[in-house]
Design a protein around this motif. Structure first.
Motif, PDB file in Angstrom:
ATOM      1  N   ILE A 230      27.719 120.292  18.171  1.00  0.00           N
ATOM      2  CA  ILE A 230      26.676 120.946  17.374  1.00  0.00           C
ATOM      3  C   ILE A 230      25.310 120.672  17.997  1.00  0.00           C
ATOM      4  N   PRO A 231      24.550 121.711  18.358  1.00  0.00           N
ATOM      5  CA  PRO A 231      23.235 121.517  18.994  1.00  0.00           C
ATOM      6  C   PRO A 231      22.108 121.352  17.992  1.00  0.00           C
ATOM      7  N   GLN A 232      22.314 120.566  16.966  1.00  0.00           N
ATOM      8  CA  GLN A 232      21.312 120.305  15.947  1.00  0.00           C
ATOM      9  C   GLN A 232      21.681 119.002  15.273  1.00  0.00           C
ATOM     10  N   THR A 299      28.008 111.431  -7.993  1.00  0.00           N
ATOM     11  CA  THR A 299      28.681 111.114  -6.723  1.00  0.00           C
ATOM     12  C   THR A 299      30.150 110.778  -6.904  1.00  0.00           C
ATOM     13  N   ALA A 300      30.649 110.697  -8.147  1.00  0.00           N
ATOM     14  CA  ALA A 300      32.022 110.259  -8.376  1.00  0.00           C
ATOM     15  C   ALA A 300      33.042 111.174  -7.732  1.00  0.00           C
ATOM     16  N   ASN A 301      32.731 112.461  -7.573  1.00  0.00           N
ATOM     17  CA  ASN A 301      33.690 113.392  -6.991  1.00  0.00           C
ATOM     18  C   ASN A 301      33.304 113.816  -5.576  1.00  0.00           C
ATOM     19  N   LEU A 302      32.478 112.990  -4.893  1.00  0.00           N
ATOM     20  CA  LEU A 302      32.048 113.346  -3.542  1.00  0.00           C
ATOM     21  C   LEU A 302      32.930 112.699  -2.491  1.00  0.00           C
ATOM     22  N   GLU A 303      33.335 113.491  -1.516  1.00  0.00           N
ATOM     23  CA  GLU A 303      34.061 112.989  -0.359  1.00  0.00           C
ATOM     24  C   GLU A 303      33.081 112.466   0.681  1.00  0.00           C
ATOM     25  N   ARG A 304      31.960 113.165   0.840  1.00  0.00           N
ATOM     26  CA  ARG A 304      30.933 112.748   1.793  1.00  0.00           C
ATOM     27  C   ARG A 304      29.671 113.564   1.532  1.00  0.00           C
ATOM     28  N   ILE A 305      28.576 113.143   2.169  1.00  0.00           N
ATOM     29  CA  ILE A 305      27.298 113.851   2.091  1.00  0.00           C
ATOM     30  C   ILE A 305      26.890 114.226   3.504  1.00  0.00           C
ATOM     31  N   GLU A 306      26.607 115.496   3.736  1.00  0.00           N
ATOM     32  CA  GLU A 306      26.195 115.971   5.049  1.00  0.00           C
ATOM     33  C   GLU A 306      24.743 116.426   4.987  1.00  0.00           C
ATOM     34  N   VAL A 307      23.935 115.946   5.922  1.00  0.00           N
ATOM     35  CA  VAL A 307      22.522 116.297   5.975  1.00  0.00           C
ATOM     36  C   VAL A 307      22.260 117.042   7.274  1.00  0.00           C
ATOM     37  N   LEU A 308      21.963 118.324   7.160  1.00  0.00           N
ATOM     38  CA  LEU A 308      21.614 119.148   8.315  1.00  0.00           C
ATOM     39  C   LEU A 308      20.105 119.184   8.427  1.00  0.00           C
ATOM     40  N   LYS A 309      19.582 118.713   9.544  1.00  0.00           N
ATOM     41  CA  LYS A 309      18.135 118.613   9.712  1.00  0.00           C
ATOM     42  C   LYS A 309      17.603 119.808  10.502  1.00  0.00           C
ATOM     43  N   PRO A 645      32.908 113.236  28.667  1.00  0.00           N
ATOM     44  CA  PRO A 645      33.371 113.563  27.308  1.00  0.00           C
ATOM     45  C   PRO A 645      32.651 112.827  26.186  1.00  0.00           C
ATOM     46  N   PRO A 646      32.296 111.546  26.312  1.00  0.00           N
ATOM     47  CA  PRO A 646      31.670 110.880  25.170  1.00  0.00           C
ATOM     48  C   PRO A 646      30.194 111.207  24.973  1.00  0.00           C
ATOM     49  N   LEU A 647      29.585 111.986  25.855  1.00  0.00           N
ATOM     50  CA  LEU A 647      28.136 112.183  25.825  1.00  0.00           C
ATOM     51  C   LEU A 647      27.819 113.667  25.698  1.00  0.00           C
ATOM     52  N   SER A 648      26.947 113.996  24.734  1.00  0.00           N
ATOM     53  CA  SER A 648      26.510 115.382  24.526  1.00  0.00           C
ATOM     54  C   SER A 648      24.995 115.448  24.595  1.00  0.00           C
ATOM     55  N   LEU A 649      24.493 116.329  25.441  1.00  0.00           N
ATOM     56  CA  LEU A 649      23.066 116.633  25.529  1.00  0.00           C
ATOM     57  C   LEU A 649      22.859 118.011  24.906  1.00  0.00           C
ATOM     58  N   TYR A 650      21.875 118.135  24.010  1.00  0.00           N
ATOM     59  CA  TYR A 650      21.712 119.427  23.360  1.00  0.00           C
ATOM     60  C   TYR A 650      20.244 119.796  23.215  1.00  0.00           C
ATOM     61  N   ALA A 651      20.010 121.090  23.065  1.00  0.00           N
ATOM     62  CA  ALA A 651      18.688 121.639  22.778  1.00  0.00           C
ATOM     63  C   ALA A 651      18.881 122.850  21.887  1.00  0.00           C
ATOM     64  N   GLY A 681      18.178 116.600  21.890  1.00  0.00           N
ATOM     65  CA  GLY A 681      18.820 115.366  21.469  1.00  0.00           C
ATOM     66  C   GLY A 681      19.958 114.976  22.372  1.00  0.00           C
ATOM     67  N   ILE A 682      20.468 113.795  22.124  1.00  0.00           N
ATOM     68  CA  ILE A 682      21.607 113.261  22.851  1.00  0.00           C
ATOM     69  C   ILE A 682      22.502 112.545  21.849  1.00  0.00           C
ATOM     70  N   ARG A 683      23.787 112.830  21.925  1.00  0.00           N
ATOM     71  CA  ARG A 683      24.763 112.206  21.035  1.00  0.00           C
ATOM     72  C   ARG A 683      25.814 111.518  21.888  1.00  0.00           C
ATOM     73  N   GLY A 684      26.084 110.271  21.568  1.00  0.00           N
ATOM     74  CA  GLY A 684      27.069 109.505  22.318  1.00  0.00           C
ATOM     75  C   GLY A 684      28.153 108.961  21.407  1.00  0.00           C
ATOM     76  N   GLU A 685      29.371 108.888  21.929  1.00  0.00           N
ATOM     77  CA  GLU A 685      30.498 108.313  21.201  1.00  0.00           C
ATOM     78  C   GLU A 685      31.033 107.136  22.012  1.00  0.00           C
ATOM     79  N   PHE A 686      31.239 106.007  21.343  1.00  0.00           N
ATOM     80  CA  PHE A 686      31.582 104.771  22.015  1.00  0.00           C
ATOM     81  C   PHE A 686      32.803 104.131  21.357  1.00  0.00           C
ATOM     82  N   PHE A 687      33.392 103.151  22.063  1.00  0.00           N
ATOM     83  CA  PHE A 687      34.541 102.414  21.545  1.00  0.00           C
ATOM     84  C   PHE A 687      35.648 103.374  21.093  1.00  0.00           C
ATOM     85  N   ASN A 688      36.043 104.265  22.029  1.00  0.00           N
ATOM     86  CA  ASN A 688      37.088 105.247  21.727  1.00  0.00           C
ATOM     87  C   ASN A 688      36.736 106.082  20.496  1.00  0.00           C
ATOM     88  N   SER A 689      35.481 106.513  20.459  1.00  0.00           N
ATOM     89  CA  SER A 689      34.973 107.406  19.409  1.00  0.00           C
ATOM     90  C   SER A 689      34.906 106.754  18.044  1.00  0.00           C
TER      91      SER A 689
END
Length: 867
Positions: A230-232, A299-309, A645-651, A681-689
């Motif tokens: 995702i580039p955002q 929040t009792a019925n929430l699986e997660r909260i996603e914040v799109l900036k 694979p573990p590194l994403s550069l985006y604009a 931005g740059i997104r990195g995944e570490f320790f086997n994601s």
């Protein structure tokens, strides 16, 4: 004693649920049984040795429901068991000391439908770790890491078992292998020694619901997309973070996300946030929550909260350019699940809740989920009225066929609490030096709110590549706020004049969404196409009664309450009726283009037609009607490049829009407000994601902001401009087994950049330059204290302006939280300590007349059990 080496073998067990008869599904749905697994020597026909193994790829995503292991005289057998093993395509590579195998078109799933992760630490000599995880929405990643070199791996195929990986121990001949053991959670059983092995290999298998690191999200694209593509900037607060922090308010949950700041909550009755300086709109499962009249969300019925900036109008219509908050609810499970929890703590808080789920019939075509909570107490302010809150949400899913699902969801909320509209007023440039528990309104100020919502979601899969989704949601809310409110303050004496008020309001919201999702290829280029249509109608009716200056005054340093009785609503002399309706149609098209495995492009655009009408009537008979019509096109384009694979550069470049209601001297409506953002931005995944980090820099400009016409102050011109620039860092995941972390830092420079008034150059209210948070937990993994855990949280908010005029300032603060908990089998007990050092701080503000104080030191105890 005869010394033996041990060998590791991996077995992936897959059950493809769609299209399989119930009887076959029942015979294949096994529990995690690590005993009595065939030895590697019993498996015939090795296919290759540490080489690429290629079979014909399956056309559907295979659901892998088990991972099993068994030690042998050479190492350990670990098996990926599936009847479709011959259809899987395995691609291997090496990175450092790790042997990595990716299994496309497969996913790890428990029988309940929840994702999980397999891990074994130091199982044999020479091997430090084996993991099996969901790398993305359609790929399983198997990783075997050696201590000093890449392990030797052999791949086998068994018609009865599936795909098998054999990893040899590197222990010197004659040296006894001593595997390290870890106790798995309750859904797994420790493996037993085979006939050839004399030491058990114990495993850790945890659900993704226990993870701090989310790999996928739907908010940014309305498709299930890996975050790395995702580039955002998009951040996820998983359910496990809410559990560990014992958080049941969005205000506390969103402290974990950079660039998000709570705002004026209208007397503690609403969830209000800014994102990157601009107002953040709250959605639930992709639907706008109560139009713009939000409530305190449950929040009792929430699986997660996603914040799109950043601007999100391309998919969500009329929103501010800062971003949106999407609440993702829990859905029915295939396997029976029952959870009961009791929370109790400071200020008389008692909050029991339940979470039940499972099938309603034998063939599991009808599934349900029920969440309910009853909350009492918990308010630290000196009001007569406490908090009384009841929430219930049933969900039913009907699997009409293997291609069609229909889900009905309902919810009801009844909320009564103090109407704490004024809070703590400022004197000069600082907040008044009075106790934060003191009330300067009347102790019997009260608010009543209830909400009812009903929705359905229909999904039909024409084929593997084409899916139609249709959803509808209706919500209705009623609210009443009874108060004695701030009018003026004599800052020398502390005498506060007040007004009686009694406000009623209703809101109805109707939303219809239809999406068509298609996957296809043009040559070597892969596409995920989204075409959608949104129809929305929001209706707000407000009936406000006031007695300006009619309430008795009060001294904030020495308050005396109930000097005169509160008048009845019908006796208040001044009333205002306000009606507002918003209708809009949105049509959007989006294409996620994979130009190559490591190069992705996201292109989308939306056209909106908005019709907004309002009427205003006061007790003097004055009536004003306004009708606004606006059209807008909003684009978004972004690119992601993954050098490894573990590194994403985006604009990315994106826009937003919102209709203007102000008029020019000629009577025409101003052009819609437009927001434009550039983000890299740059997104990195570490320790086997297991851990991810996202670093982003952005520049947002909002134009066409209405300002007063200098030639005729009764009208407006669209020359205003506001800007926000910043840098954000978010980190979440697992550093070591049992050690989780979620942390962030945000720098936000948000201000008025153009205006024909003294506001130009002013900073936005309630937006600090600097904000940061750190929450981390560690749970002991083995030994007599296994299951005991500790948590520590630090939440920092820098200095902020209190209003847009910048007439006063809110001091910075650092809040410290901690927890201690114990998990054993299917139960959990814990104590959370919040604001340990009893720091005075302001949660949010809007003006000099609406300031929300933060809670002092509090203790919250919790006990939960699952069965």
């Amino acid at each position: 004693m005869t010394n033996k080496s041990q060998q590791v073998v991996l077995m992936v067990s897959t059950l493809f649920l769609l299209g399989i008869a119930p009887g076959l599904a029942q015979t294949q749905a096994q529990k995690f049984d690590l005993a009595n697994i065939p030895s590697i020597r019993e498996i015939k026909l090795p296919l290759t040795s540490a080489e690429m193994l290629v079979q014909s790829p399956t056309s559907e995503v295979v659901q892998v429901t088990q991972v099993q292991a068994n030690p042998t005289d050479k190492g350990v057998d670990i098996i990926l068991q599936t009847l479709l093993g011959q259809q899987l395509q395995l691609v291997n590579r090496s990175a450092g000391n790790s042997f990595i195998v990716d299994v496309p078109n497969a996913q790890l799933r428990l029988p309940s439908g929840e994702a999980f992760t397999f891990r074994s630490d130091k199982p044999i000599a020479g091997v430090t770790e084996i993991t099996v995880t969901n790398f993305d929405a359609k790929t399983i990643r198997v990783s075997v890491t050696g201590e000093k070199s890449i392990p030797t791996v052999e791949l086998y195929d068994s018609a009865n078992e599936g795909i098998i990986f054999s990893v040899a121990s590197t222990a010197p001949r004659g040296q006894q292998v001593q595997p390290q053991t870890q106790q798995p959670p309750s859904q797994t059983q420790p493996s037993q020694p085979s006939a050839q092995g004399d030491q058990p290999i114990e495993l850790v298998v945890t659900g993704e619901q226990d993870s701090y690191n989310a790999s996928n999200a739907t908010t940014a694209t309305r498709t299930d997309t890996p975050l790395r593509d995702i580039p955002q900037s998009i951040q996820v607060v998983p359910q496990q973070v809410l559990k560990d922090q014992q958080t049941f308010r969005l205000t506390d949950a969103l402290r974990n996300v950079s660039g998000v700041q709570s705002g004026s909550s209208f007397g503690g009755t609403r969830d209000v946030f800014s994102i990157r300086g601009f107002g953040g709109v709250i959605f639930k499962d992709g639907f706008r929550q109560n139009g713009d009249r939000t409530i305190i969300n449950e929040t009792a019925n929430l699986e997660r909260i996603e914040v799109l900036k950043g601007p999100a109008s391309v998919l969500f219509g009329t929103v501010e350019p800062g971003g949106i908050i999407n609440l993702v609810t829990k859905q029915p499970l295939l396997e029976p699940f029952y959870s009961v929890e009791l929370q109790a703590g400071s200020f008389g808080l008692v909050r029991p809740s339940i979470d039940f789920s499972g099938p309603l019939n034998n063939d599991r075509t009808l599934l349900y989920r029920l969440n309910a909570v009853d909350e009492r107490g918990g308010n630290f302010r000196d009001f007569d009225q406490g908090v009384y809150r009841f929430f219930v949400s049933p969900v039913v899913t009907w699997k009409i066929s293997d291609r069609t699902d229909l889900t009905f969801e309902f919810s009801y909320l009844d909320d009564t609490r103090p109407f704490d509209i004024t809070g703590i007023p400022p004197i000069g440039r600082k907040i008044a030096d009075i106790p934060y528990s003191r009330v300067v309104d009347e102790p019997d100020n009260i608010s009543f709110r209830n909400e009812l919502s009903a929705s359905y979601r229909l999904e039909h899969r024409f084929s593997e590549n084409w899916t139609l989704r249709n959803a509808f949601r209706f919500s209705s809310s009623d609210q009443r706020f009874i108060g004695a409110r701030y009018s003026t303050l004599d800052e020398t004496t502390g005498n506060l004049s007040r007004s009686w008020s009694d406000n009623k309001g209703t809101n109805q919201s109707y939303s219809l969404q239809t999406n068509l999702i298609g996957k296809f290829a043009t040559g070597s280029v892969k596409h995920t196409l989204l075409f959608g249509v949104d129809l929305n109608r929001d209706i707000n009716d407000l009936h406000n009664y006031f007695a300006f200056g009619g309430a008795p005054g009060i001294n904030i340093f020495n308050p005396v309450y109930r000097v005169t009785p509160r008048p009845r609503r019908e006796d208040l002399p001044f009333n205002v009726t306000f009606n507002n309706s918003l209708d809009y149609l949105g049509i959007y098209l989006q294409d996620q283009v994979a130009l190559a495995d490591n190069l992705k492009l996201l292109v989308g655009g939306r056209f909106d037609i908005v019709d907004q009408g309002s009427s205003f009537t006061n007790s003097a008979g004055a009536n004003t009607n306004t009708q606004v019509q606006a059209n807008a096109f909003t684009p978004r384009i972004g690119i992601v490049y993954q050098p490894v694979p573990p590194l994403s550069l985006y604009a990315s470049y994106s826009q937003s829009f919102a209709p203007n209601t102000a008029t020019t001297v000629s009577g025409s409506i101003l052009e819609p407000e437009r927001g434009t953002q550039y983000e890299v931005g740059i997104r990195g995944e570490f320790f086997n994601s297991r851990l991810s980090a996202n670093l982003a820099a952005y520049d947002i400009t909002k134009t066409n902001v209405a300002t007063t016409d200098p030639n005729n102050t009764d009208y407006s011109i669209a020359v205003g401009e506001q800007g926000s620039q910043g840098i954000e860092l978010d980190v979440a995941g697992e550093i070591l087994p049992g050690w989780n972390i979620i942390a962030n830092y945000g720098y936000t420079d948000a201000k008025v950049t153009k205006d024909n008034s003294p506001l130009q150059g002013n900073r936005f209210e309630d937006v600090p330059y600097n904000g940061a948070s750190l929450w981390t937990t560690y749970q002991i993994q083995r030994g007599d204290l296994q299951g005991l855990g500790f948590g520590l949280g630090l939440f920092y908010v820098g200095e902020r302006e209190g209003d847009l005029e910048n007439t006063y300032e809110l001091s910075s603060y650092l809040r410290t939280d901690a927890s201690i908990f114990y998990k054993r089998n299917n139960w959990r007990a814990g104590i959370n300590f919040k604001n340990i050092f009893d720091v005075n701080y302001i949660e949010g503000t809007y003006s000099r007349q609406q300031i929300t104080p933060g809670a002092p030191f509090a203790v919250l105890g919790t006990f939960s059990i699952e069965f």
